[in-house]
Write a protein that holds these residues in place. Structure first.
Motif, short mmCIF file in Angstrom:
data_model
loop_
_atom_site.label_atom_id
_atom_site.label_comp_id
_atom_site.label_asym_id
_atom_site.label_seq_id
_atom_site.Cartn_x
_atom_site.Cartn_y
_atom_site.Cartn_z
N LEU A 196 0.84 -1.22 0.02
CA LEU A 196 -0.01 -0.05 -0.10
C LEU A 196 0.91 1.24 0.13
O LEU A 196 0.50 2.27 -0.49
CB LEU A 196 -1.03 0.00 1.14
N THR A 197 2.06 1.22 0.52
CA THR A 197 2.80 2.38 0.64
C THR A 197 3.85 2.54 -0.29
O THR A 197 4.58 3.49 -0.54
CB THR A 197 3.41 2.57 1.72
N GLY A 198 3.91 1.32 -1.27
CA GLY A 198 5.16 1.17 -2.12
C GLY A 198 4.85 2.04 -3.54
O GLY A 198 3.82 2.38 -4.01
N ASN A 199 5.98 2.59 -4.09
CA ASN A 199 5.86 3.30 -5.29
C ASN A 199 5.88 2.23 -6.48
O ASN A 199 5.87 2.81 -7.69
CB ASN A 199 7.08 4.21 -5.37
N ASP A 200 6.13 1.25 -6.11
CA ASP A 200 5.88 0.27 -7.54
C ASP A 200 4.71 -0.43 -7.84
O ASP A 200 4.28 -1.36 -8.63
CB ASP A 200 6.96 -1.31 -7.20
N PHE A 201 3.80 0.37 -7.20
CA PHE A 201 2.12 0.09 -7.29
C PHE A 201 1.27 0.99 -7.57
O PHE A 201 1.56 2.05 -6.94
CB PHE A 201 1.75 -0.92 -6.05
N ARG A 202 0.49 0.85 -8.33
CA ARG A 202 -0.70 1.74 -8.47
C ARG A 202 -1.92 1.15 -7.86
O ARG A 202 -2.23 0.02 -7.82
CB ARG A 202 -0.99 2.07 -9.96
N SER A 203 -2.79 2.22 -7.58
CA SER A 203 -4.35 1.81 -7.03
C SER A 203 -5.17 1.25 -8.22
O SER A 203 -4.90 1.51 -9.44
CB SER A 203 -4.84 2.78 -6.37
N GLY A 204 -6.02 0.34 -7.59
CA GLY A 204 -6.93 -0.38 -8.45
C GLY A 204 -6.40 -1.53 -9.14
O GLY A 204 -5.20 -1.96 -9.27
N ILE A 205 -7.31 -2.19 -10.09
CA ILE A 205 -7.02 -3.55 -10.88
C ILE A 205 -7.71 -3.31 -12.21
O ILE A 205 -8.55 -2.33 -12.51
CB ILE A 205 -7.43 -4.53 -10.14
N GLY A 206 -7.29 -3.93 -13.02
CA GLY A 206 -7.99 -3.86 -14.58
C GLY A 206 -7.35 -4.26 -15.33
O GLY A 206 -6.13 -4.94 -15.29
N ALA A 207 -7.78 -4.61 -16.86
CA ALA A 207 -6.92 -5.02 -17.82
C ALA A 207 -5.98 -4.07 -18.35
O ALA A 207 -6.42 -3.01 -18.96
CB ALA A 207 -8.00 -5.42 -18.95
N ALA A 208 -4.60 -4.43 -18.18
CA ALA A 208 -3.60 -3.26 -18.73
C ALA A 208 -3.17 -3.75 -19.79
O ALA A 208 -3.37 -4.81 -20.41
CB ALA A 208 -2.70 -3.47 -17.50
N LEU A 250 -11.12 -5.60 1.78
CA LEU A 250 -9.67 -5.63 0.88
C LEU A 250 -9.86 -4.57 -0.11
O LEU A 250 -10.64 -3.78 -0.36
CB LEU A 250 -9.65 -6.99 0.30
N THR A 251 -8.46 -4.36 -0.75
CA THR A 251 -8.40 -3.38 -1.69
C THR A 251 -7.10 -4.02 -2.65
O THR A 251 -6.58 -5.13 -2.44
CB THR A 251 -7.87 -2.07 -1.45
N GLY A 252 -7.09 -3.38 -3.73
CA GLY A 252 -6.26 -4.16 -4.74
C GLY A 252 -5.29 -3.17 -5.63
O GLY A 252 -5.22 -2.00 -5.59
N ARG A 253 -4.13 -3.63 -5.84
CA ARG A 253 -2.86 -2.93 -6.51
C ARG A 253 -2.37 -3.40 -7.46
O ARG A 253 -2.27 -4.61 -7.63
CB ARG A 253 -1.69 -2.55 -5.15
N THR A 254 -1.92 -2.87 -8.60
CA THR A 254 -1.51 -3.30 -9.76
C THR A 254 0.01 -2.90 -9.77
O THR A 254 0.46 -1.99 -9.53
CB THR A 254 -2.17 -2.88 -11.18
N CYS A 255 1.04 -3.87 -10.29
CA CYS A 255 2.36 -3.64 -10.15
C CYS A 255 2.75 -2.99 -11.34
O CYS A 255 2.57 -3.32 -12.49
CB CYS A 255 2.92 -5.03 -9.89
N LEU A 256 3.66 -1.90 -11.13
CA LEU A 256 3.97 -0.83 -12.15
C LEU A 256 5.33 -1.53 -12.92
O LEU A 256 5.50 -1.19 -14.09
CB LEU A 256 4.19 0.41 -11.79
N ARG A 257 6.03 -2.20 -12.27
CA ARG A 257 7.34 -2.73 -12.95
C ARG A 257 7.70 -3.98 -11.90
O ARG A 257 7.14 -4.12 -10.76
CB ARG A 257 8.47 -1.55 -12.74
N ASP A 258 8.64 -4.70 -12.64
CA ASP A 258 9.19 -5.82 -11.93
C ASP A 258 9.83 -5.54 -10.44
O ASP A 258 10.66 -4.54 -10.36
CB ASP A 258 10.26 -6.58 -12.79
#
Length: 434
Positions: free
Chosen positions: A83-95, A322-330
């Motif tokens: 939740l606090t990391g900069n490697d994740f964005r909020s939400g989920i979805g088809a990227a 709960l909530t969801g996050r999507t990973c922005l980079r490896d």
């Protein structure tokens, strides 16, 4: 301008991608024992306490469980890291640019949605920083504390109207009306429109869920559209007749000479308005039920301690599962490699019951010293903007109710809301003089 055929087809595509296909896949996986999928299926009907076994099972597989569909974590440290990391964005979805992503973009509704941009829940810096800065300026902790006396007046007025001799539904007559009255006054909503605002908010609450049946999906979209229409009219009224309320200030707010666009303003105002009462309704109902189930804890509050009790209620039965996050980079989380584009489900209710942080986590203890370490308000840049308001309303609302009716008794017929993400009671029958 969409054609008539597109108008008919797009909702079907939205429902298929966001609800029908995920629901089918998750139910199949749940039958095969997938813990993440089981949580999806079982959360719809079970009280939060009955999901503890699933939280423990997910946590026992390691800090970050890789299931068939997404990563999941019920570990306090890992939830907070994501939740606090900069490697994740909020939400989920088809990227990306694949077929699902293109269909998702093509079928997107023009009606505002609480987890779609430009909502604060679905944006990231720099837009999120700009929106939040403008809202925070007119929604400070000091402003919330200034509302405490008024909140007590509202609570007492509502209680004065209750039938103390017969059964009452505390959700409909108190838990719902207290926060909706407070937030309506903050946002300049006339008294005659508040019941309608509560109805629209309740009808739209399942919009956070995945796997809705077709008819419910259409009802939710209709509620969101009605809410958007109502909100647009209200904002137009405030532009012409500004007052001493948050929305009037938000309309006028500027950062480096730039204010919110109409679309941004509606999204931000709609989220503040809906979130300002939806989760607090759950907090109050959950708190009443927990204190009724644990009379020794209610007795312990005779000499005070309501603020800490509210945090313990938030920990044990949080308004949001709960909530969801999507990973922005490896990246790597708690020693586990997470690839770009992966979705991580952060189970707030599971983190709140992590024995590594909370001693005997299933025990409800209003005197728990570290109750405030719960993650029910999320963490990081998306930490709940209304946390101070919710805490204050929970403290005042519960204290005033039990001060007036210390022998309050819940009656058979309590029913929890049929939603997965938002957790609370739809009906809470009670006799006030036990």
């Amino acid at each position: 301008m969409p054609t008539t055929a597109e108008t008919r087809i797009k909702p079907v595509v939205r429902w298929s991608l966001g609800h029908a296909l995920p629901r089918t896949a998750l139910r199949v996986a749940a039958r095969r024992g997938d813990l993440q999928a089981r949580l999806f299926v079982e959360a719809n009907a079970a009280p939060t306490a009955e999901l503890t076994g699933l939280f423990d099972g997910i946590r026992a597989r390691g800090p970050l469980l890789e299931s068939r569909f997404v990563y999941a974590t019920a570990t306090h440290a890992t939830v907070k890291e994501v939740l606090t990391g900069n490697d994740f964005r909020s939400g989920i979805g088809a990227a990306g640019t694949g077929l699902l992503a293109r269909l998702t973009e093509w079928s997107a509704s023009e009606v505002l949605h609480p987890i779609a941009p430009p909502s604060l829940l679905a944006t990231e810096p720099p837009d999120h920083t700009r929106y939040r800065k403008l809202v925070t300026r007119v929604f400070t902790v000091r402003a919330v504390e200034n509302l405490r006396t008024r909140t007590e007046q509202i609570a007492n007025d509502l209680i004065d109207q209750l039938d103390a001799t017969g059964p009452v539904d505390l959700v409909g007559t108190y838990c719902g009306l207290l926060p909706v009255t407070v937030i309506a006054e903050i946002l300049g909503v006339p008294a005659h429109e508040r019941r309608r605002m509560l109805e629209l908010g309740s009808a739209a609450a399942p919009s956070l869920d995945m796997g809705l049946p077709w008819r419910q999906f259409r009802a939710v979209e209709a509620a969101l559209e009605a809410f958007d229409t109502w909100l647009s009219r209200h904002l137009d009224h405030l532009r012409e007749n500004p007052g001493d309320n948050l929305l009037s200030k938000l309309i006028a707010a500027r950062e480096d000479g730039v204010g919110l666009t109409d679309h941004e303003l509606r999204a931000t105002a709609g989220l503040v308005l809906a979130a300002g009462f939806e989760t607090t309704v759950n907090l109050l109902g959950n708190g009443i039920a927990l204190l009724h189930e644990h009379p020794e804890q209610l007795e312990a509050l005779e000499d005070g301690g309501w603020a800490n009790a509210v945090d313990e209620i938030l920990r044990v039965d949080p308004p949001v599962l709960l909530t969801g996050r999507t990973c922005l980079r490896d990246t790597e989380v708690s020693g586990v490699r997470v690839p770009e584009g992966a979705v991580v489900t952060t189970i707030l209710a599971g983190a709140n019951r992590d024995p590594a942080v909370f001693d005997d986590p299933a025990r409800f203890d209003v005197g728990r010293e570290n109750a405030r370490e719960h993650l029910s308000f999320s963490a990081g840049r998306h930490y709940c903007l209304g946390a101070a308001l919710a805490r204050m309303e929970g403290e005042v609302g519960l204290r005033v109710l039990f001060d007036r009716f210390p022998r309050l008794a819940l009656l058979p017929g309590a029913r929890r809301r049929p939603t997965r993400i938002l957790r609370g009671y739809e009906h809470l029958p009670a006799r006030l003089k036990g």
